[in-house]
Motif scaffolding. Structure first.
Motif, PDB file in Angstrom:
ATOM      1  N   LEU A  34      16.022 -80.107  13.373  1.00 55.71           N
ATOM      2  CA  LEU A  34      14.978 -78.899  13.507  1.00 55.71           C
ATOM      3  C   LEU A  34      15.750 -77.464  13.575  1.00 55.71           C
ATOM      4  O   LEU A  34      15.481 -76.691  13.126  1.00 55.71           O
ATOM      5  N   LEU A  35      16.985 -77.595  14.256  1.00 56.41           N
ATOM      6  CA  LEU A  35      17.699 -76.315  14.394  1.00 56.41           C
ATOM      7  C   LEU A  35      18.260 -75.771  13.045  1.00 56.41           C
ATOM      8  O   LEU A  35      18.123 -74.606  12.720  1.00 56.41           O
ATOM      9  N   SER A  36      18.677 -76.878  12.219  1.00 56.88           N
ATOM     10  CA  SER A  36      19.000 -76.562  10.843  1.00 56.88           C
ATOM     11  C   SER A  36      18.037 -76.150   9.977  1.00 56.88           C
ATOM     12  O   SER A  36      18.177 -75.264   9.119  1.00 56.88           O
ATOM     13  N   LEU A  37      16.794 -76.930  10.135  1.00 52.69           N
ATOM     14  CA  LEU A  37      15.909 -76.661   9.320  1.00 52.69           C
ATOM     15  C   LEU A  37      15.220 -75.194   9.611  1.00 52.69           C
ATOM     16  O   LEU A  37      14.691 -74.148   8.801  1.00 52.69           O
ATOM     17  N   SER A  38      15.311 -74.640  10.888  1.00 53.57           N
ATOM     18  CA  SER A  38      14.573 -73.521  11.179  1.00 53.57           C
ATOM     19  C   SER A  38      15.464 -72.151  10.554  1.00 53.57           C
ATOM     20  O   SER A  38      15.223 -71.377  10.368  1.00 53.57           O
ATOM     21  N   ASN A  39      16.842 -72.620  10.639  1.00 54.59           N
ATOM     22  CA  ASN A  39      17.702 -71.502  10.026  1.00 54.59           C
ATOM     23  C   ASN A  39      17.681 -71.628   8.347  1.00 54.59           C
ATOM     24  O   ASN A  39      17.344 -70.406   7.873  1.00 54.59           O
ATOM     25  N   ASP A  40      17.108 -72.655   8.104  1.00 53.46           N
ATOM     26  CA  ASP A  40      16.717 -72.623   6.598  1.00 53.46           C
ATOM     27  C   ASP A  40      15.371 -71.911   6.061  1.00 53.46           C
ATOM     28  O   ASP A  40      15.411 -71.068   5.165  1.00 53.46           O
ATOM     29  N   ILE A  41      14.390 -72.153   6.876  1.00 52.95           N
ATOM     30  CA  ILE A  41      13.328 -71.415   7.116  1.00 52.95           C
ATOM     31  C   ILE A  41      13.407 -69.829   7.154  1.00 52.95           C
ATOM     32  O   ILE A  41      12.735 -69.165   6.544  1.00 52.95           O
ATOM     33  N   THR A  42      14.315 -69.378   8.260  1.00 55.16           N
ATOM     34  CA  THR A  42      14.472 -67.989   8.293  1.00 55.16           C
ATOM     35  C   THR A  42      15.174 -67.476   7.081  1.00 55.16           C
ATOM     36  O   THR A  42      14.789 -66.315   6.601  1.00 55.16           O
ATOM     37  N   ASP A  43      15.922 -68.313   6.494  1.00 55.71           N
ATOM     38  CA  ASP A  43      16.653 -67.921   5.041  1.00 55.71           C
ATOM     39  C   ASP A  43      15.783 -67.560   3.964  1.00 55.71           C
ATOM     40  O   ASP A  43      15.706 -66.607   3.126  1.00 55.71           O
ATOM     41  N   LEU A  44      14.855 -68.738   3.998  1.00 58.42           N
ATOM     42  CA  LEU A  44      13.709 -68.259   2.830  1.00 58.42           C
ATOM     43  C   LEU A  44      12.847 -67.306   3.191  1.00 58.42           C
ATOM     44  O   LEU A  44      12.544 -66.620   2.073  1.00 58.42           O
ATOM     45  N   ILE A  45      12.621 -66.899   4.428  1.00 57.67           N
ATOM     46  CA  ILE A  45      11.631 -65.810   4.791  1.00 57.67           C
ATOM     47  C   ILE A  45      12.536 -64.634   4.354  1.00 57.67           C
ATOM     48  O   ILE A  45      11.986 -63.482   3.746  1.00 57.67           O
ATOM     49  N   LYS A  46      13.909 -64.244   4.564  1.00 57.36           N
ATOM     50  CA  LYS A  46      14.568 -63.354   4.161  1.00 57.36           C
ATOM     51  C   LYS A  46      14.707 -63.005   2.622  1.00 57.36           C
ATOM     52  O   LYS A  46      14.343 -61.877   2.164  1.00 57.36           O
ATOM     53  N   GLU A  47      14.498 -64.177   1.822  1.00 56.29           N
ATOM     54  CA  GLU A  47      14.617 -64.278   0.575  1.00 56.29           C
ATOM     55  C   GLU A  47      13.110 -63.817  -0.165  1.00 56.29           C
ATOM     56  O   GLU A  47      13.168 -63.289  -1.066  1.00 56.29           O
ATOM     57  N   GLN A  48      12.022 -64.303   0.591  1.00 57.71           N
ATOM     58  CA  GLN A  48      10.530 -64.355  -0.092  1.00 57.71           C
ATOM     59  C   GLN A  48       9.510 -63.897   0.787  1.00 57.71           C
ATOM     60  O   GLN A  48       8.482 -63.790   0.372  1.00 57.71           O
ATOM     61  N   GLY A  49       9.977 -63.470   2.014  1.00 59.80           N
ATOM     62  CA  GLY A  49       8.877 -63.032   3.017  1.00 59.80           C
ATOM     63  C   GLY A  49       8.161 -64.007   3.460  1.00 59.80           C
ATOM     64  O   GLY A  49       8.664 -65.367   3.394  1.00 59.80           O
TER      65      GLY A  49
END
Length: 207
Positions: A144-159
């Motif tokens: 979940l920690l790694s996945l949460s970082n992925d989701i944060t990165d996706l938000i930075k890219e796509q809002g």
């Protein structure tokens, strides 16, 4: 005397002009040069319009990157771990994995973003791990920690896709190294520590 010389001269001239074999060469006609018409066929206005229409049609077929769908797949997973429910977390992770694997970035408006492709692949792997480990909540939380970082990165890219979200931080998780997660609520509900420290943490960022 002059008249005699003149007559002789004229006579000699006439003889020379009429002498056999003394013909004036005829001019040869220049050879005819055949040309081949290599003109390219003209493109009609109708063909140009059809080409533009096809180009616009192809562009119009690109779909929006499904950032909201991904986030809505992530939130139930995070909430299940906050409730100390690994089976529910596993089911939510499988649903998220299904969403992520269906994404064909080449058919979205983000098709030229190679970094986004890597993030989606990483998120898919983490969701898959959580889904496959319904009997190991500690392992689920690690991913979940790694996945949460992925989701944060996706938000930075796509809002956020129009969603109001919060990035929360727990300083206690991972042997004091801390960990972040994305929440739909301003209230701290900790998915890493669960019910034993449910309100541990703070809001780090608002999206």
């Amino acid at each position: 005397m002059k008249n005699i010389i003149t007559v002789l001269f004229v006579g000699a001239t006439l003889y020379s002009c009429n002498k056999p074999g003394s013909t004036i060469p005829e001019k040869k006609a220049a050879p005819e040069i055949k040309t081949t018409d290599k003109t390219e066929p003209e493109i009609s206005d109708q063909e140009v319009r059809e080409s533009l229409k096809e180009s616009k049609k192809e562009t119009g077929q690109l779909s929006a990157f499904p950032i909201q769908q991904i986030i809505k797949g992530y939130l139930p997973l995070k909430n299940a771990l906050a409730q100390d429910d690994p089976k529910k977390a596993s089911d939510a992770a499988k649903n998220l994995f299904s969403v992520l694997k269906k994404i064909d970035i080449s058919k979205t408006d983000a098709k030229s973003n190679s970094e986004l492709r890597d993030i989606v692949e990483s998120a898919s792997e983490n969701a898959e791990h959580i889904g496959e480990n319904a009997d190991d909540i500690a392992h689920q939380r690690e991913h979940l920690l790694s996945l949460s970082n992925d989701i944060t990165d996706l938000i930075k890219e796509q809002g956020t896709g129009g969603l109001k979200l919060y990035q929360d931080f727990c300083p206690m998780y991972n042997n004091g190294k801390g960990g972040t997660w994305i929440s739909e609520s301003e209230e701290i509900i900790n998915p890493y520590e669960g019910q034993k420290m449910i309100n541990c943490g703070s809001v780090k960022k608002v999206f």
